[in-house]
Design a protein around this motif. Structure first.
Motif, PDB file in Angstrom:
ATOM      1  N   THR A   1       0.841  -1.194   0.000  1.00  0.00           N
ATOM      2  CA  THR A   1       0.000   0.000   0.000  1.00  0.00           C
ATOM      3  C   THR A   1       0.871   1.235   0.000  1.00  0.00           C
ATOM      4  N   GLY A   2       0.594   2.136  -0.935  1.00  0.00           N
ATOM      5  CA  GLY A   2       1.342   3.380  -1.034  1.00  0.00           C
ATOM      6  C   GLY A   2       0.866   4.401  -0.012  1.00  0.00           C
ATOM      7  N   SER A   3       1.650   5.441   0.146  1.00  0.00           N
ATOM      8  CA  SER A   3       1.295   6.543   1.042  1.00  0.00           C
ATOM      9  C   SER A   3       0.084   7.286   0.508  1.00  0.00           C
ATOM     10  N   VAL A   4      -0.653   7.919   1.407  1.00  0.00           N
ATOM     11  CA  VAL A   4      -1.733   8.814   1.010  1.00  0.00           C
ATOM     12  C   VAL A   4      -1.084  10.107   0.537  1.00  0.00           C
ATOM     13  N   ILE A   5      -1.395  10.512  -0.666  1.00  0.00           N
ATOM     14  CA  ILE A   5      -0.865  11.754  -1.229  1.00  0.00           C
ATOM     15  C   ILE A   5      -2.010  12.762  -1.263  1.00  0.00           C
ATOM     16  N   ASN A   6      -1.856  13.828  -0.511  1.00  0.00           N
ATOM     17  CA  ASN A   6      -2.891  14.869  -0.490  1.00  0.00           C
ATOM     18  C   ASN A   6      -2.667  15.824  -1.650  1.00  0.00           C
ATOM     19  N   THR A   7      -3.688  15.946  -2.495  1.00  0.00           N
ATOM     20  CA  THR A   7      -3.632  16.865  -3.631  1.00  0.00           C
ATOM     21  C   THR A   7      -4.576  18.031  -3.366  1.00  0.00           C
ATOM     22  N   SER A   8      -4.564  18.992  -4.249  1.00  0.00           N
ATOM     23  CA  SER A   8      -5.447  20.155  -4.112  1.00  0.00           C
ATOM     24  C   SER A   8      -6.923  19.769  -4.139  1.00  0.00           C
TER      25      SER A   8
END
Length: 143
Positions: free
Chosen positions: A57-64
């Motif tokens: 599982t990859g990291s959670v990437i917060n986008t705009s």
């Protein structure tokens, strides 16, 4: 002639953006899960015949426009499945963009066998988040 200059500038800006998607440093630290505790360790293993196998599982990437997170399943070091766990959802337009972009990004990842994938036009932030989360998962797998 002015249109050609604008197109060239747009193309250069697009290339710069795509190059910036490639991580140039160590992956981000593990993100805490909903309970505040670190996410569980990957379920993969490295078989004796080479290449990692398992689901990571990859990291959670917060986008705009909201968070993006993917998981990747590997078999002997080859990507067999990429699954979007989280995509932007707070706005109907964000949901529509993700619904269109995620299958295309998944196909790109399967074809490329890496996180070095082309961004989907009109879904730049989702594409960036997808690629970064995928790279994070692959880093956890040691691929």
């Amino acid at each position: 002639m002015r249109k050609a200059a604008v197109t060239t500038v747009s193309t250069v800006a697009g290339v710069i953006l795509l190059l910036s998607l490639k991580p140039h440093q160590n992956p981000a630290p593990a993100v805490a899960g909903p309970s505040g505790r670190p996410s569980p360790a990957p379920t993969g293993r490295t078989p004796s015949n080479g290449g990692a196998s398992g689901t990571y599982t990859g990291s959670v990437i917060n986008t705009s426009y909201g968070p993006v997170q993917v998981s990747v399943t590997l078999s002997h070091g080859r990507i067999t499945t990429v699954k979007a766990l989280r995509t932007p959802f707070d706005r109907p337009r964000s949901q529509q963009i993700a619904a269109d972009a995620v299958p295309r990004l998944t196909q790109e990842a399967l074809s490329a066998q890496s996180a070095h994938i082309d961004a989907v036009s009109g879904a730049t932030y989702t594409s960036e988040g997808y690629a970064r989360s995928l790279q994070s998962a692959l880093d956890k797998a040691g691929v």
